[in-house]
Every structure is written in C-alpha cells, then in structure tokens.
Design a protein around this motif. Structure first.
Motif, mmCIF file in Angstrom:
data_model
loop_
_atom_site.group_PDB
_atom_site.id
_atom_site.type_symbol
_atom_site.label_atom_id
_atom_site.label_comp_id
_atom_site.label_asym_id
_atom_site.label_seq_id
_atom_site.Cartn_x
_atom_site.Cartn_y
_atom_site.Cartn_z
ATOM 1 N N SER A 225 0.704 -1.159 0.048
ATOM 2 C CA SER A 225 0.261 -0.270 0.053
ATOM 3 C C SER A 225 1.171 1.408 0.177
ATOM 4 O O SER A 225 2.228 1.110 0.455
ATOM 5 N N GLU A 226 0.123 2.210 -0.585
ATOM 6 C CA GLU A 226 0.821 3.498 -0.600
ATOM 7 C C GLU A 226 1.443 4.053 0.470
ATOM 8 O O GLU A 226 0.230 4.086 1.437
ATOM 9 N N LYS A 227 2.146 4.991 0.842
ATOM 10 C CA LYS A 227 2.321 5.738 2.238
ATOM 11 C C LYS A 227 1.600 7.037 2.173
ATOM 12 O O LYS A 227 1.342 7.573 1.423
ATOM 13 N N PRO A 228 1.413 7.148 3.547
ATOM 14 C CA PRO A 228 0.773 8.985 3.737
ATOM 15 C C PRO A 228 2.141 9.861 3.478
ATOM 16 O O PRO A 228 3.454 9.603 3.669
ATOM 17 N N THR A 229 1.365 10.447 3.235
ATOM 18 C CA THR A 229 2.433 12.192 2.816
ATOM 19 C C THR A 229 2.770 12.532 4.402
ATOM 20 O O THR A 229 1.594 13.046 4.835
ATOM 21 N N LEU A 230 3.269 12.692 4.146
ATOM 22 C CA LEU A 230 3.983 14.157 5.279
ATOM 23 C C LEU A 230 4.438 15.607 4.850
ATOM 24 O O LEU A 230 4.998 16.311 3.576
ATOM 25 N N PHE A 231 3.754 16.736 4.941
ATOM 26 C CA PHE A 231 4.272 17.883 5.090
ATOM 27 C C PHE A 231 4.195 18.931 5.899
ATOM 28 O O PHE A 231 3.612 18.546 6.862
ATOM 29 N N THR A 232 5.158 20.069 5.665
ATOM 30 C CA THR A 232 5.706 21.577 6.960
ATOM 31 C C THR A 232 5.926 22.698 6.364
ATOM 32 O O THR A 232 5.261 22.965 5.983
ATOM 33 N N SER A 233 4.575 22.873 7.002
ATOM 34 C CA SER A 233 4.035 24.204 7.420
ATOM 35 C C SER A 233 4.863 25.324 8.104
ATOM 36 O O SER A 233 4.168 24.919 9.318
ATOM 37 N N LEU A 234 5.432 26.088 7.402
ATOM 38 C CA LEU A 234 6.364 26.967 8.612
ATOM 39 C C LEU A 234 5.913 27.999 9.518
ATOM 40 O O LEU A 234 6.520 28.134 10.193
ATOM 41 N N SER A 235 4.686 28.143 8.821
ATOM 42 C CA SER A 235 4.332 29.691 9.556
ATOM 43 C C SER A 235 3.059 29.208 9.612
ATOM 44 O O SER A 235 2.118 28.886 7.875
ATOM 45 N N PRO A 236 1.692 29.873 10.473
ATOM 46 C CA PRO A 236 0.612 30.025 9.961
ATOM 47 C C PRO A 236 -0.433 30.553 9.157
ATOM 48 O O PRO A 236 -1.183 30.124 8.193
ATOM 49 N N ALA A 237 1.410 31.390 8.737
ATOM 50 C CA ALA A 237 0.321 32.365 7.404
ATOM 51 C C ALA A 237 0.541 31.810 5.880
ATOM 52 O O ALA A 237 -0.273 31.558 5.116
ATOM 53 N N LEU A 238 1.367 29.881 5.807
ATOM 54 C CA LEU A 238 1.457 29.418 5.224
ATOM 55 C C LEU A 238 0.342 28.137 4.376
ATOM 56 O O LEU A 238 -0.174 26.960 4.072
ATOM 57 N N HIS B 187 1.163 5.094 14.050
ATOM 58 C CA HIS B 187 0.136 4.507 14.367
ATOM 59 C C HIS B 187 -1.017 4.733 13.648
ATOM 60 O O HIS B 187 -1.787 3.435 12.977
ATOM 61 N N LYS B 188 -1.394 5.924 13.188
ATOM 62 C CA LYS B 188 -2.594 6.274 12.349
ATOM 63 C C LYS B 188 -2.165 6.345 10.920
ATOM 64 O O LYS B 188 -3.252 6.018 10.441
ATOM 65 N N LYS B 189 -1.364 5.791 10.199
ATOM 66 C CA LYS B 189 -1.108 5.640 9.118
ATOM 67 C C LYS B 189 -2.084 6.730 8.737
ATOM 68 O O LYS B 189 -2.826 6.070 7.650
ATOM 69 N N LYS B 190 -1.937 8.147 8.240
ATOM 70 C CA LYS B 190 -2.680 8.893 7.834
ATOM 71 C C LYS B 190 -1.358 10.402 6.836
ATOM 72 O O LYS B 190 -0.940 9.930 7.966
ATOM 73 N N ASN B 191 -1.863 10.881 6.234
ATOM 74 C CA ASN B 191 -1.311 12.398 5.780
ATOM 75 C C ASN B 191 -0.989 12.706 7.179
ATOM 76 O O ASN B 191 -2.207 13.299 7.997
ATOM 77 N N VAL B 192 0.070 13.395 6.963
ATOM 78 C CA VAL B 192 -0.028 14.274 8.157
ATOM 79 C C VAL B 192 0.351 15.547 7.506
ATOM 80 O O VAL B 192 1.560 15.734 6.765
ATOM 81 N N VAL B 193 0.124 16.953 8.456
ATOM 82 C CA VAL B 193 1.083 17.723 8.291
ATOM 83 C C VAL B 193 1.530 19.040 9.312
ATOM 84 O O VAL B 193 0.598 18.711 10.673
ATOM 85 N N LEU B 194 2.830 19.011 9.858
ATOM 86 C CA LEU B 194 3.042 19.760 10.837
ATOM 87 C C LEU B 194 3.576 20.689 9.941
ATOM 88 O O LEU B 194 3.823 21.311 9.709
#
Length: 241
Positions: free
Chosen positions: A2-15, A139-146
């Motif tokens: 199965s395809e892995k979920p994605t992970l992104f990092t938002s560096l600021s609330p403005a983004l 554990h959640k195996k969901k997409n993540v936004v930091l």
C-alpha cells in the motif's frame, strides 16, 4: 504494497491554507512555550486543557468551568490573568485534577486556524512529548501536516527544529516530497546534539531569556520526552490521548 501517507511541514500559520488538512493528522507545534506547557500540564495531572485564542474568552471560560485561566501575550503574562505560559508553573500540586484554560500569542490561535481549515485530527507536539507524537503518527497511517506556530506569522527556528525531529524519526513511514520538511530535518540532524546551545541564536530565545529570564523554560522545552503524553483535541479540549 500500500502507498505510504504523505507528510508536509507548514513553516508558518500564514502558509497553513496551502495544505490540505482534511483527513490528515495536524500536529500543532509551538515549542516556546504553548505546546510544551500543554504537555507539562497534562503530564502533571490536569483533567484537560481548553485552548482559546483570546484573553477575554480564557477568563470567561475559566470562570464557567471553575478552571485556571492562563496565558501570555508577547512572552509576558496577559493582562487580566494570574498565571502564565511557563511549563514549569504547572506542577502536580498546582494543576493536578484541575482544568487549564490557555491562550497564547501563536500556538492556541494556530490550533483554531487548523480547525477552521478542516482539520479533524489534531494533536500538539514539542520536544517534551516527541516520542509519543511520533508513535501516534506512525500508528494512524494517515497524511500528516506539521504546523509550526512561528512568531506572529514569521518563521522561527525552534518549531522548525521540532518538525525536523519528528521527520527524523518517522520518515520511513511516509512519502515526503516537501522542501520545508527536508530543510527542517537537515537542521535538526545538524544540531540535535546541542539544541540548547544552538537556541541561543534564536529570536525567541532572546525575547524570553534576555527580556524575561526564562532560561529554565527554554531548557525544559528543548528536552526530549520529559512530559511524554499525547495532547489530543476532542470536543473543544485537549485531553490526554
């Protein structure tokens, strides 16, 4: 496979609006000091934490739930409140069994922004609860936004470093095509052995230490796994997940 979920990092609330938060786990990161304080309070026995984005709301809700209304603006105790945003203030003797109603300059506002942008699964993270956050994401195996709180919509180092620490631990479990994530992990990998020393360069370090003397707070906020609980947002409050 199965395809892995994605992970992104938002560096600021403005983004933050540039990222798809629906059906993703959003990690709210405000290392100095909101998310460190939330971890500290829950670890030391708070019933739960109600994050609010305005001081009058904190005072009003605090009275309603017979809780401790606390928070800061620009690093100092907010007017009208008797307790601040220091993780060291929330000892078991003080916070045990109580409700904390917390408002801060960046972190609690960002949490409400994430909700407004469709986030359904929200946790808060900082170095004191690094391991439990990483375990949850795997554990959640969901997409993540930091989601980094920064400082008044500007980039900051400490939140980005924590995002990097998370990525350093979980990257095998995610598909990461995100330059801010690569940058965050690279920074953390380079400086993980001397975070406190490195932090002396940060704008927020100068704000908190040189103006207010909060060196012990900074040390707590940069120490891994000393308040290893998962603050999970449910029904308008952060509970111990």
């Amino acid at each position: 496979m199965s395809e892995k979920p994605t992970l992104f990092t938002s560096l600021s609330p403005a983004l933050l609006h540039l990222y798809d938060l629906t059906d993703a786990v959003v990690v709210i990161i405000d290392v100095f000091r909101a998310t460190s304080t939330i971890a500290s309070a829950l670890y030391n026995g708070a019933q739960y934490v109600i994050p609010v984005d305005a001081v009058p709301a904190a005072i009003e809700i605090g009275k309603k739930v017979n809780g401790i209304a606390a928070g800061e603006r620009d690093g100092k105790l907010a007017e009208g409140l008797s307790h601040g945003n220091s993780p060291l203030e929330y000892t078991p003797d003080f916070i045990g069994g109580k409700i904390l109603v917390l408002t801060t300059t960046n972190g609690t506002k960002l949490l409400h922004m994430a909700l407004a942008n469709g986030a359904g699964d929200i946790v808060t993270g900082s170095f004191p609860n690094l391991s439990v956050v990483c375990n949850y994401l795997i554990h959640k195996k969901k997409n993540v936004v930091l989601a980094c709180a920064g400082w008044k919509d500007r980039f900051n180092m400490e939140d980005t470093l924590f995002a990097g620490a998370v990525i350093h631990r979980v990257k095998e479990h995610f598909t990461i095509h995100c330059d801010s994530s690569f940058m965050a992990e690279g920074l953390y990998a380079q400086h993980k052995g001397h975070l406190l020393e490195f932090s002396k360069n940060f704008t927020h370090y100068h704000r908190l230490v040189n103006r207010f003397g909060y060196i012990d707070d900074i040390e707590f906020c940069l120490t891994e796994d000393i308040a290893n609980v998962l603050p999970l947002y449910q029904d308008e409050k952060l509970i111990k997940g």
